[in-house]
Design a protein around this motif. Structure first.
Motif, short mmCIF file in Angstrom:
data_model
loop_
_atom_site.label_atom_id
_atom_site.label_comp_id
_atom_site.label_asym_id
_atom_site.label_seq_id
_atom_site.Cartn_x
_atom_site.Cartn_y
_atom_site.Cartn_z
N ASP A 239 0.89 -1.24 0.10
CA ASP A 239 -0.05 -0.05 0.08
C ASP A 239 0.82 1.11 -0.16
O ASP A 239 0.45 2.20 -0.73
CB ASP A 239 -0.87 -0.07 1.23
CG ASP A 239 -1.84 1.26 1.22
OD1 ASP A 239 -2.76 1.35 0.46
OD2 ASP A 239 -1.73 1.96 2.23
N ALA A 240 2.03 1.23 0.73
CA ALA A 240 2.99 2.11 0.63
C ALA A 240 3.66 2.37 -0.68
O ALA A 240 3.85 3.73 -1.04
CB ALA A 240 3.94 2.12 1.87
N ILE A 241 3.91 1.30 -1.39
CA ILE A 241 4.45 1.54 -2.66
C ILE A 241 3.68 2.15 -3.61
O ILE A 241 3.84 3.14 -4.37
CB ILE A 241 4.80 -0.03 -3.14
CG1 ILE A 241 5.86 -0.59 -2.18
CG2 ILE A 241 5.24 0.19 -4.61
CD1 ILE A 241 6.23 -2.08 -2.63
N PHE A 242 2.27 1.69 -3.50
CA PHE A 242 1.23 2.54 -4.25
C PHE A 242 1.19 3.94 -4.10
O PHE A 242 1.07 4.76 -5.06
CB PHE A 242 -0.13 1.71 -4.27
CG PHE A 242 -0.23 0.34 -4.93
CD1 PHE A 242 -0.22 0.38 -6.48
CD2 PHE A 242 -0.09 -0.82 -4.37
CE1 PHE A 242 -0.28 -0.68 -7.02
CE2 PHE A 242 -0.05 -1.99 -4.91
CZ PHE A 242 -0.20 -1.87 -6.46
N THR A 243 1.38 4.32 -2.86
CA THR A 243 0.94 5.50 -2.33
C THR A 243 2.20 6.38 -2.90
O THR A 243 2.05 7.50 -3.34
CB THR A 243 1.02 5.68 -0.76
OG1 THR A 243 -0.03 4.90 -0.44
CG2 THR A 243 0.84 7.12 -0.14
N THR A 244 3.54 5.88 -2.77
CA THR A 244 4.66 6.58 -3.20
C THR A 244 4.28 6.61 -4.74
O THR A 244 5.00 7.82 -5.27
CB THR A 244 5.97 5.71 -2.75
OG1 THR A 244 5.83 5.51 -1.46
CG2 THR A 244 7.13 6.19 -3.20
N VAL A 245 4.01 5.90 -5.39
CA VAL A 245 3.99 5.98 -6.92
C VAL A 245 2.85 7.14 -7.35
O VAL A 245 3.24 8.02 -8.17
CB VAL A 245 3.36 4.82 -7.76
CG1 VAL A 245 3.02 5.32 -9.16
CG2 VAL A 245 4.51 3.70 -7.59
N HIS A 246 1.86 7.08 -6.28
CA HIS A 246 0.82 8.31 -6.72
C HIS A 246 1.38 9.51 -6.51
O HIS A 246 1.13 10.61 -6.91
CB HIS A 246 -0.45 8.07 -5.77
CG HIS A 246 -1.24 9.21 -5.68
ND1 HIS A 246 -2.17 9.15 -7.04
CD2 HIS A 246 -1.78 10.04 -4.90
CE1 HIS A 246 -3.07 10.25 -6.75
NE2 HIS A 246 -2.85 10.78 -5.37
N ARG A 247 2.16 9.48 -5.10
CA ARG A 247 2.79 10.86 -4.57
C ARG A 247 3.95 11.44 -5.85
O ARG A 247 3.99 12.66 -5.99
CB ARG A 247 3.49 10.47 -3.32
CG ARG A 247 4.22 11.92 -2.86
CD ARG A 247 3.38 13.01 -2.56
NE ARG A 247 4.14 13.96 -2.18
CZ ARG A 247 3.64 15.59 -2.20
NH1 ARG A 247 2.38 15.57 -2.55
NH2 ARG A 247 4.05 16.60 -1.46
N GLY A 248 4.69 10.67 -6.43
CA GLY A 248 5.67 11.07 -7.61
C GLY A 248 4.77 11.44 -8.78
O GLY A 248 5.30 12.31 -9.31
N GLN A 249 3.69 10.82 -8.93
CA GLN A 249 2.70 11.42 -10.15
C GLN A 249 2.30 12.98 -9.47
O GLN A 249 2.37 13.82 -10.71
CB GLN A 249 1.67 10.46 -10.38
CG GLN A 249 0.75 10.90 -11.66
CD GLN A 249 -0.35 9.89 -12.05
OE1 GLN A 249 -0.48 9.09 -11.13
NE2 GLN A 249 -0.97 10.10 -12.99
N MET A 250 2.01 12.88 -8.57
CA MET A 250 1.38 14.34 -7.93
C MET A 250 2.56 15.48 -8.09
O MET A 250 2.30 16.74 -8.33
CB MET A 250 0.81 14.33 -6.57
CG MET A 250 -0.51 13.45 -6.64
SD MET A 250 -1.59 14.22 -7.83
CE MET A 250 -2.18 15.58 -6.93
N LEU A 251 3.75 14.99 -7.91
CA LEU A 251 4.95 15.94 -7.92
C LEU A 251 5.40 16.09 -9.25
O LEU A 251 6.35 16.90 -9.55
CB LEU A 251 6.29 15.23 -7.06
CG LEU A 251 5.92 15.18 -5.41
CD1 LEU A 251 7.04 14.57 -5.02
CD2 LEU A 251 5.92 16.68 -4.85
N GLY A 252 4.93 15.30 -10.38
CA GLY A 252 5.15 15.80 -11.63
C GLY A 252 6.57 14.80 -12.09
O GLY A 252 7.17 14.92 -12.91
N VAL A 253 6.83 13.68 -11.10
CA VAL A 253 8.03 12.93 -11.40
C VAL A 253 7.73 12.04 -12.27
O VAL A 253 8.50 11.39 -13.27
CB VAL A 253 8.49 12.43 -10.13
CG1 VAL A 253 9.69 11.51 -10.23
CG2 VAL A 253 9.03 13.31 -9.28
N TYR A 254 6.43 11.54 -12.51
CA TYR A 254 6.10 10.36 -13.17
C TYR A 254 4.99 10.64 -13.98
O TYR A 254 3.83 11.56 -13.71
CB TYR A 254 5.57 9.34 -12.60
CG TYR A 254 6.57 8.57 -11.38
CD1 TYR A 254 7.66 8.32 -11.63
CD2 TYR A 254 6.03 8.31 -10.18
CE1 TYR A 254 8.75 7.87 -10.66
CE2 TYR A 254 6.77 7.78 -9.09
CZ TYR A 254 8.21 7.63 -9.35
OH TYR A 254 8.91 7.22 -8.46
#
Length: 375
Positions: A239-254
């Motif tokens: 769940d934390a891994i999925f949250t980290t991917v989502h956070r990276g998308q929100m930061l514009g990284v992904y």
């Protein structure tokens, strides 16, 4: 004249005695020659394997070959003991009550009828067990492949974005912290999967590793606390891994496409783990296993009484031992493959495999200077 006839009769008697003695000794001599010949052939093969440098030759005298004294053999003493015992009983009856042997002999037709269904059941069980072992091995490989792919996607993309936002110190630090968190979670996921599938037991010494770090060694303190306090640590970690991917998308990284691919990699990694977890906790149907083992045991125990009185005691024991060892060995191997995870030497070397994945994640982190704690 009578003395000459007597001498001729005596000579003929001696000749007949010598011929009879020679004929009687021929079977014994033949047995000795066969024993010496077979033993010499095996010893010659072992000596040749020791002198050869070809691994295909040496495998026959290694622990994975039949010519080694410490080879991993498919032997189950619990079913073999009653099978050998039935052979000894048949031999004892042959020696002590030879006149009653015929009355004790079982009709061979019973074994002829049960041999076909028994062979089908054994072949079916062996095939299913091998497929179960092979699928488990592939899923462990999928866990590692997806974890490394996620780490590469995260680290390489973070490096590009950090260069673009080099003037924005706060944004660059947040991006680096997010990727730091991602790599730590992937390392923790590998460690937690090993703990869950091995039921927190140490592997066999031949499958162990020199240093196995705790799952929280490289985790962010917040993640380490949340996962440790969770009732299901692996679910919390993913769940934390999925949250980290989502956070990276929100930061514009992904980008959306990259985030979608990372979600898929994480989902596949979790799916592979759940498959292996099912293998650990779900056995073959009990009625199938009990029925097959019952037929197998009855078949082997009663076999000596189908040939009692028809072969000599030594041949009876050899035939009974060979039959029991062959059939019981198939069942032993099938059960070993049915349970591919554990602390047996022949189990999948889970900790060894995942240790290499964790080492690759640390190398990725060091290359991109993301995670000093993974040194």
């Amino acid at each position: 004249m009578s003395l000459l006839q007597h001498w001729r009769c005596s000579l003929r008697s001696h000749v007949r005695f010598l011929r009879t003695s020679r004929q009687a000794a021929q079977p014994k001599v033949a047995k000795v020659l066969v024993s010496v010949g077979l033993t010499g052939s095996v010893m010659f093969g072992v000596a040749f394997a020791h002198l050869s440098s070809d691994e295909n030759e040496k495998v026959w005298i290694s622990r994975r070959g039949p010519l080694s004294l410490d080879a991993q053999r498919a032997i189950e003493l619990v079913p073999l003991l009653p099978c050998v015992g039935s052979g000894l009983v048949a031999v004892l009856l042959t020696k002590t009550m030879p006149k009653q042997v015929k009355a004790l002999r079982l009709p061979i037709s019973v074994h002829e009828l049960t041999a076909l269904p028994l062979s089908i059941l054994l072949a079916f069980r062996f095939q299913l067990s091998y497929e179960r072992w092979w699928a488990s091995r592939q899923q462990v490989q999928e866990v590692g492949t997806n974890a490394i792919a996620l780490a590469m996607c995260s680290a390489n993309n973070q490096e590009v974005i950090s260069l673009d936002k080099s003037e924005d110190k706060l944004g660059a630090d947040e991006i680096e912290c997010n990727e730091h968190r991602m790599l730590g979670l992937l390392d923790a996921a590998c460690a937690l999967i090993e703990l869950q599938l091995s039921k927190e037991q140490d592997p066999h010494p031949s499958n162990g590793v020199e240093s196995w770090q705790s799952f929280d060694t490289h985790l962010h303190p917040v993640d380490a606390r949340q996962i440790s306090q969770s009732g299901n640590r692996i679910n919390c970690c993913f769940d934390a891994i999925f949250t980290t991917v989502h956070r990276g998308q929100m930061l514009g990284v992904y980008s959306s496409e990259l985030a979608s691919g990372m979600y898929e990699l994480a989902s596949n990694m979790f799916r592979s783990y759940k498959f292996c977890d099912m293998i650990v906790n779900q056995q073959s149907p009990a009625p199938f296993a009990v029925h097959m083992r019952t037929i197998l045991l009855v078949f082997c125990i009663s076999f000596p009484f189908t040939i009692i009185g028809q072969v000599n005691p030594v041949s009876l024991m050899l035939m009974q031992s060979a039959l029991s060892f062959s059939l019981m060995g198939i069942e032993f191997v099938s059960r070993q493959m049915e349970h591919p995870f554990g602390n047996d030497e022949s189990d999948i070397p889970l900790r060894f495999a995942l240790q290499r994945i964790r080492a690759d994640i640390r190398l990725i982190a060091q290359k991109h200077q993301l995670l000093d704690g993974l040194d």
